[in-house]
Design a protein around this motif. Sequence first.
Motif, PDB file in Angstrom:
ATOM      1  N   VAL A 115       0.851  -1.188   0.000  1.00 52.80           N
ATOM      2  CA  VAL A 115       0.000   0.000   0.000  1.00 52.80           C
ATOM      3  C   VAL A 115       0.893   1.246   0.000  1.00 52.80           C
ATOM      4  O   VAL A 115       1.700   1.428   0.909  1.00 52.80           O
ATOM      5  N   PRO A 116       0.774   2.089  -1.031  1.00 56.84           N
ATOM      6  CA  PRO A 116       1.633   3.278  -1.086  1.00 56.84           C
ATOM      7  C   PRO A 116       1.232   4.320  -0.045  1.00 56.84           C
ATOM      8  O   PRO A 116       0.078   4.404   0.361  1.00 56.84           O
ATOM      9  N   THR A 117       2.210   5.078   0.385  1.00 60.03           N
ATOM     10  CA  THR A 117       1.973   6.211   1.279  1.00 60.03           C
ATOM     11  C   THR A 117       2.522   7.442   0.563  1.00 60.03           C
ATOM     12  O   THR A 117       3.203   7.323  -0.455  1.00 60.03           O
ATOM     13  N   PRO A 118       2.280   8.627   1.088  1.00 59.19           N
ATOM     14  CA  PRO A 118       2.812   9.817   0.410  1.00 59.19           C
ATOM     15  C   PRO A 118       4.331   9.799   0.235  1.00 59.19           C
ATOM     16  O   PRO A 118       4.844  10.295  -0.762  1.00 59.19           O
ATOM     17  N   ARG A 119       5.059   9.202   1.185  1.00 50.63           N
ATOM     18  CA  ARG A 119       6.523   9.187   1.087  1.00 50.63           C
ATOM     19  C   ARG A 119       7.095   7.862   0.608  1.00 50.63           C
ATOM     20  O   ARG A 119       8.220   7.810   0.140  1.00 50.63           O
ATOM     21  N   MET A 120       6.356   6.799   0.750  1.00 54.93           N
ATOM     22  CA  MET A 120       6.837   5.467   0.382  1.00 54.93           C
ATOM     23  C   MET A 120       5.945   4.902  -0.717  1.00 54.93           C
ATOM     24  O   MET A 120       4.836   4.461  -0.466  1.00 54.93           O
ATOM     25  N   ARG A 121       6.450   4.951  -1.942  1.00 50.58           N
ATOM     26  CA  ARG A 121       5.650   4.515  -3.080  1.00 50.58           C
ATOM     27  C   ARG A 121       6.141   3.195  -3.676  1.00 50.58           C
ATOM     28  O   ARG A 121       5.400   2.524  -4.365  1.00 50.58           O
ATOM     29  N   SER A 122       7.394   2.834  -3.410  1.00 47.82           N
ATOM     30  CA  SER A 122       7.962   1.667  -4.089  1.00 47.82           C
ATOM     31  C   SER A 122       8.912   0.914  -3.163  1.00 47.82           C
ATOM     32  O   SER A 122       9.239   1.374  -2.075  1.00 47.82           O
ATOM     33  N   ALA A 123       9.384  -0.225  -3.651  1.00 53.75           N
ATOM     34  CA  ALA A 123      10.398  -0.989  -2.909  1.00 53.75           C
ATOM     35  C   ALA A 123      11.670  -0.165  -2.775  1.00 53.75           C
ATOM     36  O   ALA A 123      12.323  -0.190  -1.731  1.00 53.75           O
ATOM     37  N   ALA A 124      12.038   0.572  -3.811  1.00 48.52           N
ATOM     38  CA  ALA A 124      13.264   1.385  -3.777  1.00 48.52           C
ATOM     39  C   ALA A 124      13.189   2.443  -2.679  1.00 48.52           C
ATOM     40  O   ALA A 124      14.184   2.697  -1.982  1.00 48.52           O
ATOM     41  N   ASP A 125      12.036   3.066  -2.506  1.00 50.79           N
ATOM     42  CA  ASP A 125      11.860   4.058  -1.432  1.00 50.79           C
ATOM     43  C   ASP A 125      12.092   3.421  -0.067  1.00 50.79           C
ATOM     44  O   ASP A 125      12.771   3.975   0.792  1.00 50.79           O
ATOM     45  N   ARG A 126      11.521   2.263   0.126  1.00 50.08           N
ATOM     46  CA  ARG A 126      11.654   1.564   1.403  1.00 50.08           C
ATOM     47  C   ARG A 126      13.086   1.077   1.616  1.00 50.08           C
ATOM     48  O   ARG A 126      13.619   1.168   2.722  1.00 50.08           O
ATOM     49  N   LEU A 127      13.697   0.568   0.569  1.00 49.52           N
ATOM     50  CA  LEU A 127      15.057   0.052   0.663  1.00 49.52           C
ATOM     51  C   LEU A 127      16.018   1.107   1.214  1.00 49.52           C
ATOM     52  O   LEU A 127      16.848   0.799   2.079  1.00 49.52           O
ATOM     53  N   GLU A 128      15.906   2.312   0.758  1.00 45.38           N
ATOM     54  CA  GLU A 128      16.813   3.370   1.224  1.00 45.38           C
ATOM     55  C   GLU A 128      16.712   3.560   2.734  1.00 45.38           C
ATOM     56  O   GLU A 128      17.717   3.725   3.417  1.00 45.38           O
ATOM     57  N   VAL A 129      15.515   3.524   3.274  1.00 44.23           N
ATOM     58  CA  VAL A 129      15.326   3.701   4.722  1.00 44.23           C
ATOM     59  C   VAL A 129      15.762   2.451   5.479  1.00 44.23           C
ATOM     60  O   VAL A 129      16.383   2.541   6.544  1.00 44.23           O
ATOM     61  N   TRP A 130      15.468   1.288   4.927  1.00 41.41           N
ATOM     62  CA  TRP A 130      15.819   0.028   5.578  1.00 41.41           C
ATOM     63  C   TRP A 130      17.324  -0.196   5.659  1.00 41.41           C
ATOM     64  O   TRP A 130      17.789  -1.023   6.436  1.00 41.41           O
ATOM     65  N   ARG A 131      18.121   0.538   4.905  1.00 40.10           N
ATOM     66  CA  ARG A 131      19.581   0.406   4.979  1.00 40.10           C
ATOM     67  C   ARG A 131      20.107   0.697   6.392  1.00 40.10           C
ATOM     68  O   ARG A 131      21.219   0.314   6.728  1.00 40.10           O
ATOM     69  N   ALA A 132      19.297   1.319   7.214  1.00 36.38           N
ATOM     70  CA  ALA A 132      19.687   1.615   8.596  1.00 36.38           C
ATOM     71  C   ALA A 132      19.991   0.356   9.391  1.00 36.38           C
ATOM     72  O   ALA A 132      20.669   0.432  10.431  1.00 36.38           O
ATOM     73  N   VAL A 133      19.548  -0.808   8.951  1.00 39.24           N
ATOM     74  CA  VAL A 133      19.831  -2.061   9.687  1.00 39.24           C
ATOM     75  C   VAL A 133      21.243  -2.569   9.430  1.00 39.24           C
ATOM     76  O   VAL A 133      21.768  -3.363  10.223  1.00 39.24           O
ATOM     77  N   LEU A 134      21.858  -2.154   8.349  1.00 37.29           N
ATOM     78  CA  LEU A 134      23.144  -2.738   7.941  1.00 37.29           C
ATOM     79  C   LEU A 134      24.254  -2.639   9.004  1.00 37.29           C
ATOM     80  O   LEU A 134      25.002  -3.605   9.157  1.00 37.29           O
ATOM     81  N   PRO A 135      24.410  -1.539   9.733  1.00 38.79           N
ATOM     82  CA  PRO A 135      25.477  -1.500  10.742  1.00 38.79           C
ATOM     83  C   PRO A 135      25.349  -2.574  11.820  1.00 38.79           C
ATOM     84  O   PRO A 135      26.344  -2.913  12.473  1.00 38.79           O
ATOM     85  N   TYR A 136      24.168  -3.128  12.016  1.00 36.54           N
ATOM     86  CA  TYR A 136      23.960  -4.135  13.051  1.00 36.54           C
ATOM     87  C   TYR A 136      24.366  -5.534  12.592  1.00 36.54           C
ATOM     88  O   TYR A 136      24.394  -6.459  13.396  1.00 36.54           O
ATOM     89  N   MET A 137      24.667  -5.684  11.325  1.00 37.13           N
ATOM     90  CA  MET A 137      24.950  -7.003  10.785  1.00 37.13           C
ATOM     91  C   MET A 137      26.355  -7.485  11.121  1.00 37.13           C
ATOM     92  O   MET A 137      26.643  -8.660  11.037  1.00 37.13           O
ATOM     93  N   VAL A 138      27.253  -6.598  11.502  1.00 35.87           N
ATOM     94  CA  VAL A 138      28.648  -6.981  11.788  1.00 35.87           C
ATOM     95  C   VAL A 138      28.816  -7.471  13.192  1.00 35.87           C
ATOM     96  O   VAL A 138      28.159  -7.082  14.086  1.00 35.87           O
TER      97      VAL A 138
END
Length: 167
Positions: free
Chosen positions: A144-167
């Motif tokens: 379901v699109p929101t005004p700021r999140m329309r696609s997987a690419a939009d979400r992916l950019e924000v979800w990158r915040a998890v990467l520092p926890y992977m190490v």
Amino acid sequence: MRVQSFPPIIDERARVLVLGSMPGTASLEKHQYYGHPRNYFWPVLYGLFDEKPDVEYDRRIAFAQSHRFALWDVIATCERVGSLDVNIKEEQPNDIPGLIARYPGIRCLAFNGSKAHDTFLKVFGGDRALASIDRLKLPSTSPVPTPRMRSAADRLEVWRAVLPYMV
């Protein structure tokens, strides 16, 4: 109708626990986390590592676990008609503190959407045992699109915040 979430998918390697609210109807029917074909979760998770999602669910789970992700839901059971979080009523939480106690390697709780985040805070916000674990409120991977999140690419950019926890 009363619906129930799945058991957690977790092992000792896990560093990030992704918490949804409650699986949608398609996911419940398939007995799969993020089983709706249009949900962005798997494209986002794989996209964090510049890969395309596997077709087979077992391989998706193995991929998530090999990259130190665990999956669960904040809500164990609830009344809900359809798949929308707004229809959730009479929710009972999963034992997130108990899971964290069994898997102390978890460094971050990544909330897949506002309902998961808000329900967690309502139930566990004052739990001192969870206070030392970082929390990320991420945009829902629902299609379901929101005004700021329309696609997987939009979400992916924000979800990158998890990467520092992977190490």
